[in-house]
Design an enzyme around this catalytic site. Structure first.
Site, short mmCIF file in Angstrom:
data_model
loop_
_atom_site.label_atom_id
_atom_site.label_comp_id
_atom_site.label_asym_id
_atom_site.label_seq_id
_atom_site.Cartn_x
_atom_site.Cartn_y
_atom_site.Cartn_z
N HIS A 1 -90.18 28.72 -4.02
CA HIS A 1 -91.15 28.12 -4.95
C HIS A 1 -90.43 27.37 -6.07
O HIS A 1 -90.84 27.45 -7.23
CB HIS A 1 -92.07 29.20 -5.57
CG HIS A 1 -93.20 29.59 -4.67
ND1 HIS A 1 -94.26 28.77 -4.40
CD2 HIS A 1 -93.43 30.74 -3.98
CE1 HIS A 1 -95.11 29.39 -3.58
NE2 HIS A 1 -94.63 30.58 -3.30
N SER B 1 -94.84 23.00 10.81
CA SER B 1 -95.41 21.69 10.48
C SER B 1 -94.30 20.67 10.21
O SER B 1 -94.34 19.55 10.71
CB SER B 1 -96.37 21.78 9.29
OG SER B 1 -95.71 22.22 8.13
N TYR C 1 -101.14 28.50 -3.21
CA TYR C 1 -99.97 27.63 -3.34
C TYR C 1 -100.28 26.47 -4.30
O TYR C 1 -99.52 26.19 -5.22
CB TYR C 1 -99.60 27.10 -1.95
CG TYR C 1 -98.37 26.23 -1.91
CD1 TYR C 1 -97.11 26.77 -1.71
CD2 TYR C 1 -98.47 24.84 -2.07
CE1 TYR C 1 -95.99 25.96 -1.65
CE2 TYR C 1 -97.34 24.02 -2.01
CZ TYR C 1 -96.11 24.60 -1.81
OH TYR C 1 -95.00 23.80 -1.76
N ASP D 1 -88.72 22.02 3.51
CA ASP D 1 -88.95 22.26 4.94
C ASP D 1 -88.47 21.07 5.77
O ASP D 1 -87.78 21.23 6.78
CB ASP D 1 -90.44 22.50 5.20
CG ASP D 1 -90.95 23.73 4.46
OD1 ASP D 1 -90.12 24.44 3.87
OD2 ASP D 1 -92.17 23.95 4.48
P1 ADP Z 1 -96.04 26.50 9.00
O1 ADP Z 1 -95.47 25.16 8.72
O2 ADP Z 1 -95.55 27.55 8.07
O3 ADP Z 1 -95.86 26.94 10.42
P2 ADP Z 1 -98.47 25.12 8.38
O4 ADP Z 1 -99.86 25.54 8.15
O5 ADP Z 1 -97.80 24.29 7.36
O6 ADP Z 1 -97.62 26.43 8.75
O7 ADP Z 1 -98.43 24.30 9.73
C1 ADP Z 1 -99.06 24.82 10.89
C2 ADP Z 1 -99.90 23.72 11.52
O8 ADP Z 1 -99.04 22.67 12.00
C3 ADP Z 1 -100.68 24.18 12.73
O9 ADP Z 1 -101.91 24.74 12.36
C4 ADP Z 1 -100.84 22.89 13.51
O10 ADP Z 1 -101.89 22.12 12.97
C5 ADP Z 1 -99.55 22.15 13.21
N1 ADP Z 1 -98.53 22.38 14.24
C6 ADP Z 1 -97.31 22.92 14.08
N2 ADP Z 1 -96.62 22.94 15.23
C7 ADP Z 1 -97.42 22.40 16.17
C8 ADP Z 1 -97.28 22.12 17.57
N3 ADP Z 1 -96.18 22.42 18.24
N4 ADP Z 1 -98.33 21.55 18.19
C9 ADP Z 1 -99.45 21.23 17.52
N5 ADP Z 1 -99.63 21.45 16.22
C10 ADP Z 1 -98.64 22.03 15.54
MG MG Z 2 -95.80 24.03 6.95
#
Ligand code: ADP
Ligand code: MG
Length: 377
Positions: free
Chosen positions: A34, A126, A217, A170
């Protein structure tokens, strides 16, 4: 390998072979939580969990036809009508929006995605998706970009298009990670320096549903903005919150809650510098800094959870464990544990059952080491 998965999904969705496959890494942050959106410093590693993107140019309409994971069919993104739809395709759409905004002609594309990064657990699936997609598309169009600039482009995609006010950690880690090294990142202005880090770490996903994570957040980002505005009453040239002195935080007029958040930011950045110095000197990761970070996130930043606190306390009762802390945004998500390889293996074995008994559901746990960021497969 995850690149083979992307090739398989590509063949199933579009037939034949992609022109190229690029991939980017998930990440865990060792310390420095953070602080990215406050211009601070962090020390993450890229991990072996990755997202791969297979791509091929197609003639005809300027649309991207895209599949992820081999399920859910082929979706269409129209380059002339890029808009937030509230779906996973917002992430690649956001990157396309950046490319178009940079004046790059993007012809029709066929794209298949494969990933073994659990999504929404705090391992940054993401950013891996954005960076792998951006790297793949820029490579196939032959408009390459330096890894740091690619990461910043992807961060803008997530901020401006997806609408998450994230810092750059990230994406920088997904893009610039280096095997056997942690990245000492500075966010204001951006600097990336690799420091040796050959240890294993244990990542524990508390497997708690998301709940209020996104809104909490955003609230923290705003509380820090209030703190910065208050410090600027005393020091108008203050570039960002992490550059303030503790004494300025204490003297400025601000709500108590913003003062607590700001105190975390200042102390956490000092811990990052101390940890990076130890690694640069060839020492092991200082576990006590991880514990101090967790306490600060729990008490001053108020972003821990009962489950994360449980993991940290349980880990610290295991002989040979040096330190543990929540990693990622908090409010659920993952914890990271440092210690001897034998102690980490014993904990990986013992923790899931004990956690399930105490908390009521099973966590996930992975031993990871520092890996490379974005690359062509
Ligand atoms: P984190 O980045 O911590 O995993 P986030 O909420 O920021 O969590 O991102 C997750 C989102 O990113 C998922 O809900 C989806 O929309 C998208 N995402 C991530 N990886 C994929 C993937 N391989 N295929 C499709 N969507 C994905
Ligand atoms: Mg993310």
């Amino acid at each position: 390998m995850i690149a083979d998965g992307a090739r398989r999904h590509f063949a199933a969705a579009f037939g034949g072979e992609p022109t190229l496959v690029a991939s980017a890494a998930g990440r865990v942050n060792l310390i420095g939580e953070h602080v990215d959106y406050s211009g601070g410093e962090a020390l993450p590693i890229a991990i072996q969990r990755r997202t791969a993107v297979a791509v091929r140019l197609r003639s005809g309409a300027k649309v991207t036809r895209i599949n992820s994971g081999g399920t859910g069919g082929v979706l269409t993104i129209d380059h002339a009508r890029l808009a937030r739809r509230g779906k996973w395709t917002d992430y690649p759409s956001g990157v396309l929006d950046q490319l178009v905004g940079a004046g790059i002609e993007v012809p029709g594309l066929e794209v298949a995605v494969a990933s073994d990064i659990p999504s929404g657990s705090g391992l940054s699936s993401s950013a891996a998706l954005e960076v792998a997609f951006g790297f793949a598309v820029r490579s196939v169009l032959q408009v390459p970009l330096d890894a740091v600039l690619l990461a910043l482009e992807c961060q803008r995609a997530e901020r401006q298009f997806v609408g998450v006010p994230c810092g750059a950690m990230d994406q920088l880690t997904a893009a610039c990670g280096r095997r056997g090294h942690a990245l000492h990142l500075q966010f204001g202005p951006i600097q990336v320096r690799a420091v040796p880090f050959a240890e294993q770490v244990l990542v524990v996903d508390t497997a708690v549903p998301r709940g209020l994570r996104t809104s909490a957040y955003t609230e923290r980002v705003q509380e820090c903005a209030v703190a910065l505005a208050a410090v600027r009453q005393l020091a108008p040239d203050m570039p960002h919150l992490a550059a303030a002195m503790l004494e300025q935080i204490d003297r400025a007029e601000m709500p108590d809650v913003s003062r607590l958040r700001a105190r975390h930011v200042i102390a956490e950045c000092q811990r990052v510098r101390d940890a990076a110095a130890a690694l640069s000197a060839g020492e092991r990761f200082p576990g006590h800094l991880a514990l101090a970070s967790h306490q600060s996130l729990r008490d001053d930043y108020e972003c821990s959870s009962r489950e994360l606190d449980w993991v940290v306390e349980f880990a610290m009762r295991t002989p040979g464990i040096a330190g543990a802390r929540l990693t990622g945004a908090g409010w659920g998500g993952c914890a990271v544990v440092f210690g001897d390889a034998g102690a980490l293996a014993a904990l990986e074995e013992a923790l899931p059952g004990a956690y399930a008994k105490a908390i009521g559901h099973r966590p996930r746990a992975w031993l990871v080491t520092a890996d490379d960021g974005a690359r062509l497969e």
